[in-house]
Write a protein that holds these residues in place. Structure first.
Motif, PDB file in Angstrom:
ATOM      1  N   MET A   1       0.824  -1.186   0.000  1.00  0.00           N
ATOM      2  CA  MET A   1       0.000   0.000   0.000  1.00  0.00           C
ATOM      3  C   MET A   1       0.874   1.257   0.000  1.00  0.00           C
ATOM      4  O   MET A   1       0.579   2.207  -0.729  1.00  0.00           O
ATOM      5  N   LYS A   2       1.920   1.253   0.832  1.00  0.00           N
ATOM      6  CA  LYS A   2       2.816   2.406   0.887  1.00  0.00           C
ATOM      7  C   LYS A   2       3.516   2.608  -0.455  1.00  0.00           C
ATOM      8  O   LYS A   2       3.717   3.740  -0.880  1.00  0.00           O
ATOM      9  N   LYS A   3       3.843   1.500  -1.090  1.00  0.00           N
ATOM     10  CA  LYS A   3       4.532   1.581  -2.371  1.00  0.00           C
ATOM     11  C   LYS A   3       3.596   2.203  -3.431  1.00  0.00           C
ATOM     12  O   LYS A   3       4.033   3.021  -4.230  1.00  0.00           O
ATOM     13  N   PHE A   4       2.325   1.827  -3.403  1.00  0.00           N
ATOM     14  CA  PHE A   4       1.351   2.372  -4.347  1.00  0.00           C
ATOM     15  C   PHE A   4       1.183   3.880  -4.133  1.00  0.00           C
ATOM     16  O   PHE A   4       1.149   4.652  -5.089  1.00  0.00           O
ATOM     17  N   ILE A   5       1.070   4.293  -2.876  1.00  0.00           N
ATOM     18  CA  ILE A   5       0.919   5.721  -2.562  1.00  0.00           C
ATOM     19  C   ILE A   5       2.162   6.493  -2.985  1.00  0.00           C
ATOM     20  O   ILE A   5       2.058   7.597  -3.519  1.00  0.00           O
ATOM     21  N   LYS A   6       3.321   5.915  -2.760  1.00  0.00           N
ATOM     22  CA  LYS A   6       4.576   6.565  -3.123  1.00  0.00           C
ATOM     23  C   LYS A   6       4.674   6.746  -4.633  1.00  0.00           C
ATOM     24  O   LYS A   6       5.102   7.797  -5.114  1.00  0.00           O
ATOM     25  N   ASN A   7       4.216   5.751  -5.386  1.00  0.00           N
ATOM     26  CA  ASN A   7       4.298   5.826  -6.850  1.00  0.00           C
ATOM     27  C   ASN A   7       3.181   6.691  -7.442  1.00  0.00           C
ATOM     28  O   ASN A   7       3.309   7.168  -8.568  1.00  0.00           O
ATOM     29  N   ASN A   8       2.082   6.881  -6.727  1.00  0.00           N
ATOM     30  CA  ASN A   8       0.937   7.642  -7.232  1.00  0.00           C
ATOM     31  C   ASN A   8       0.562   8.765  -6.265  1.00  0.00           C
ATOM     32  O   ASN A   8      -0.581   8.865  -5.829  1.00  0.00           O
TER      33      ASN A   8
END
Length: 151
Positions: A1-8
């Motif tokens: 989830m953190k990775k998705f937020i970081k990328n978007n």
């Protein structure tokens, strides 16, 4: 989830702003329109079931009016605490005779109904008589009809 937020990041920020906006819209709506779920008339119609003007009474009013020689057609309509009576009279009927039709409406109602409902009588002709249409109004607390000014 953190990775998705970081990328978007832009998408996540836009989503959060949209959620906050929706919450604010509902908060403002509830502030300015708190009783939206209540009835149109609020509590002004409390007790109307005790003095309700029945369909049969409305039919009797129409039949009595239409049985008179002066009347072409008649109809009734109830809106809240107001009984509207729509009467179309013959072209040769005079103003005073037309106004006298109001007594036929009252005769078909009980005293408690007369003291609960406002009565409006709309009288018109099919021709171009400048004195018509006329409107008679009787407030529930009054004994007489008041009529539009004679033209």
């Amino acid at each position: 989830m953190k990775k998705f937020i970081k990328n978007n990041k832009i998408t996540a920020v836009a989503f959060i702003i949209c959620v906050i906006f929706v919450i604010l819209v509902f908060a403002i709506k509830l502030t300015f329109f708190p009783d939206e779920g209540r009835a149109i008339y609020g509590d002004r119609l409390d007790g109307i079931e005790k003095v309700e003007i029945t369909y049969d009474q409305q039919t009797d009013i129409v039949k009595m009016l239409e049985s008179k020689d002066e009347v072409k057609s008649a109809d009734t309509d109830i809106k809240g605490r107001t009984l509207n009576v729509l009467i179309t009279i013959n072209d040769d009927v005079e103003l005073d005779t037309a106004k006298a039709l109001s007594s036929s409406v009252i005769e078909n109602l009980e005293e408690k109904q007369i003291s609960y409902y406002d009565l409006q009588i709309f009288i018109s002709k099919d021709n171009d008589d400048t004195r018509f249409p006329i409107i008679g109004y009787k407030h529930q607390d009054k004994d007489e009809f008041s009529w539009t000014k004679d033209r």
